[in-house]
Design an enzyme around this catalytic site. Structure first.
Site, PDB file in Angstrom:
ATOM      1  N   CYS A 269       0.907  11.611   6.378  1.00 13.80           N
ATOM      2  CA  CYS A 269      -0.185  12.576   6.606  1.00 13.80           C
ATOM      3  C   CYS A 269      -1.318  12.062   7.481  1.00 13.80           C
ATOM      4  CB  CYS A 269      -0.752  13.030   5.273  1.00 13.80           C
ATOM      5  SG  CYS A 269       0.449  13.900   4.293  1.00 13.80           S
TER       6      CYS A 269
HETATM    7  C1  UDX Z   1      -3.169  11.190   2.040  1.00 12.58           C
HETATM    8  C2  UDX Z   1      -4.404  11.826   1.381  1.00 12.58           C
HETATM    9  O1  UDX Z   1      -5.023  10.884   0.533  1.00 12.58           O
HETATM   10  C3  UDX Z   1      -4.015  13.074   0.609  1.00 12.58           C
HETATM   11  O2  UDX Z   1      -5.168  13.724   0.089  1.00 12.58           O
HETATM   12  C4  UDX Z   1      -3.275  14.022   1.531  1.00 12.58           C
HETATM   13  O3  UDX Z   1      -2.826  15.160   0.821  1.00 12.58           O
HETATM   14  C5  UDX Z   1      -2.093  13.337   2.174  1.00 12.58           C
HETATM   15  O4  UDX Z   1      -2.531  12.149   2.840  1.00 12.58           O
HETATM   16  P1  UDX Z   1      -1.184   9.631   1.222  1.00 12.58           P
HETATM   17  O5  UDX Z   1      -0.535   9.787   2.554  1.00 12.58           O
HETATM   18  O6  UDX Z   1      -0.324   9.691   0.014  1.00 12.58           O
HETATM   19  O7  UDX Z   1      -2.320  10.748   1.000  1.00 12.58           O
HETATM   20  O8  UDX Z   1      -1.913   8.228   1.255  1.00 12.58           O
HETATM   21  P2  UDX Z   1      -3.303   7.572   0.853  1.00 12.58           P
HETATM   22  O9  UDX Z   1      -3.294   7.111  -0.549  1.00 12.58           O
HETATM   23  O10 UDX Z   1      -4.457   8.412   1.255  1.00 12.58           O
HETATM   24  O11 UDX Z   1      -3.233   6.266   1.780  1.00 12.58           O
HETATM   25  C6  UDX Z   1      -2.991   6.390   3.181  1.00 12.58           C
HETATM   26  C7  UDX Z   1      -2.973   5.049   3.840  1.00 12.58           C
HETATM   27  O12 UDX Z   1      -4.274   4.496   3.856  1.00 12.58           O
HETATM   28  C8  UDX Z   1      -2.078   4.005   3.163  1.00 12.58           C
HETATM   29  O13 UDX Z   1      -1.382   3.295   4.169  1.00 12.58           O
HETATM   30  C9  UDX Z   1      -3.056   3.104   2.440  1.00 12.58           C
HETATM   31  O14 UDX Z   1      -2.576   1.799   2.298  1.00 12.58           O
HETATM   32  C10 UDX Z   1      -4.258   3.163   3.380  1.00 12.58           C
HETATM   33  N1  UDX Z   1      -5.550   2.897   2.721  1.00 12.58           N
HETATM   34  C11 UDX Z   1      -6.019   3.723   1.750  1.00 12.58           C
HETATM   35  C12 UDX Z   1      -6.305   1.803   3.128  1.00 12.58           C
HETATM   36  O15 UDX Z   1      -5.906   1.048   4.017  1.00 12.58           O
HETATM   37  N2  UDX Z   1      -7.500   1.575   2.520  1.00 12.58           N
HETATM   38  C13 UDX Z   1      -8.001   2.362   1.554  1.00 12.58           C
HETATM   39  O16 UDX Z   1      -9.107   2.073   1.050  1.00 12.58           O
HETATM   40  C14 UDX Z   1      -7.233   3.474   1.149  1.00 12.58           C
END
Ligand code: UDX
Length: 440
Positions: A269
């Site tokens: 996403c």
């Molecule tokens: C995301 C949104 O959070 C969600 O609301 C939407 O519906 C779909 O996209 P998701 O793809 O499951 O969800 O992942 P998320 O938990 O948001 O993490 C995305 C990426 O960011 C991951 O690679 C994670 O490792 C990274 N991340 C997240 C960071 O590097 N640092 C953070 O503090 C949080």
């Protein structure tokens, strides 16, 4: 209140979590997915994807007889009260949305509605750019059903905010529910379906709902790139970003979430939605400079891992480098846009011998056919390695202590997710470098 009949078109992360939770609330849920393999897997009680708590939820619904599944909505032999569209909306190489799946879903739902005698609400959950529901989905539904929206059927755009790894929990306990409505009747029907879920519920028009989804995801992406930029600066000035962000996150206006530095955001996403939104802004002749930078930072962040490794291991040629974690984040087997991919490609370019380990995502990673080896467990990955890169903070990886790294030939650890406690690694025999950890 009578049990409702709910069709879920597209049994991916969003569809399965939505359907499993609606079945938990004692509705009859009918999954429709073009993949026969997926349908068989659902009916046999095995979720086709790994997602915490989903199997239990699905099996509860199956045991109670609330769940059925088909490859085609035309096989459904009863009237539906709701039909959710949860199919994937990938983007093409130039970041324009590929609406093939959603258009096909709308066509088959329209055809189904043609013979249905009862009012049903079509609910779009897939992520689509503003105006798509009105301009693309609505006309297809009206054409194929030969009926008018607002009279014979309702239409809502109800964006999904669940995170992979916590999809079921997020669906049961969301921060908010956004109901984009074609008209009042559509919105009120959907509001009633969600009556058991306690959270703020906001009713808006279709295009506002679509935009809320993008605006939320690009904000999260922005926060992560901001965090990574601060981390990179912290490294230069010799401080630890974790301490800095602890202080920053205490400000209620900022909040402590999404302040974890790492090798970039991946998944199905955030990267895709950011790029599509940039493209949309440009198509309206607006230059989104902030969002462009967010994307640029994210593209270069995985290469910080290579720089950190290079600072400890000059020549990687012929050296065994193990990568722990290839999923884009913990608790999922999803590798889409995982930062493991650019990191491993860069290692291969430098002629390193790469061995990877991941508790859940290796099967998916093998499909990429990269010239790497797969370890059965962490020990095999670490044995005789010259360096170890941590790419996903799985709980079993977070549990590693200095003694676990004794198996390595050269004890060089590059922590790309701040998974380990730096205070455990003070022994001079171990080189521990990490994103956002400055050296004095
Ligand atoms: C995301 C949104 O959070 C969600 O609301 C939407 O519906 C779909 O996209 P998701 O793809 O499951 O969800 O992942 P998320 O938990 O948001 O993490 C995305 C990426 O960011 C991951 O690679 C994670 O490792 C990274 N991340 C997240 C960071 O590097 N640092 C953070 O503090 C949080």
């Amino acid at each position: 209140m009578n049990k409702l009949n709910i069709g879920i078109v597209g049994a991916g992360y969003v569809g399965l979590a939505t359907g499993a939770v609606l079945a938990k609330f004692q509705n009859d849920v009918i999954f429709i997915d073009i993949s026969l393999e997926r349908i068989k897997s659902i009916l046999s009680g095995r979720t086709p994807i790994y997602e915490l708590g989903l199997n239990e939820c699905l099996n509860y619904g199956l045991k109670k007889g609330y769940i059925s599944a088909f490859t085609d909505i035309q096989q459904v032999d009863r009237n539906l009260d709701f039909v959710f569209i949860c199919v994937q909306t990938p983007v093409t190489k130039d970041n324009t949305p590929d609406l093939r799946y959603i258009k096909n879903a709308a066509k088959s739902i329209g055809t189904f509605l043609k013979r249905q005698r009862k009012y049903a609400v079509v609910v779009v959950k897939s992520t689509i750019l503003p105006l798509t529901t009105e301009r693309t989905i609505l006309p297809i539904l009206e054409k194929y059903s030969d009926k008018k929206a607002g009279k014979a059927f309702g239409l809502c755009m109800n964006p999904e905010f669940l995170s992979e790894g916590s999809a079921v929990q997020d669906t049961l306990n969301p921060d908010r529910i956004i109901i984009g409505q074609y008209d009042n009747r559509s919105g009120s029907s959907l509001l009633n379906l969600y009556r058991n879920i306690k959270c703020p519920k906001l009713r808006v028009d279709l295009r506002t709902a679509e935009t809320i989804k993008y605006a939320s995801n690009v904000y999260l992406a922005t926060k992560i790139s901001y965090t990574n930029e601060i981390a990179n600066i912290c490294e230069k000035i010799g401080i630890d970003t974790i301490d800095v962000m602890k202080g920053v996150g205490l400000d209620k206006r900022i909040s402590p979430y999404y302040l974890e530095a790492g090798c970039g955001f991946g998944g199905s996403c955030l990267p895709k939605d950011l790029k599509s939104f940039i493209k949309l802004a440009k198509s309206h002749r607006y230059e989104p400079r902030l969002l462009e930078s967010v994307s640029t930072i994210n593209e270069s962040q995985p290469l910080r891992i290579i720089e950190l490794l290079n600072s400890a291991l000059k020549d990687m040629k012929g050296k065994k480098v193990c990568v722990l974690g290839v999923a884009f984040k913990p608790d999922t087997d999803d590798i889409r846009d995982s930062k493991a991919i650019p990191i491993i490609k860069a290692l291969i370019e430098r002629r390193a011998n790469v061995m990877v380990y991941d508790p859940k995502a290796m099967r998916n990673f093998k499909v990429l056919k990269l010239n790497i080896e797969f370890a059965k467990n962490i020990e095999e990955a670490l044995r005789n390695a010259d360096a170890c890169i941590i790419q996903t903070a799985w709980s079993e990886i977070k549990k590693l202590r200095p003694q676990n790294f004794k198996l390595m030939r050269n004890k060089i650890i590059i922590d790309g997710r701040r998974a380990l406690n730096k205070n455990d690694f003070t022994d001079a025999k171990i080189i521990y470098r990490a994103i956002g950890l400055g050296r004095r």
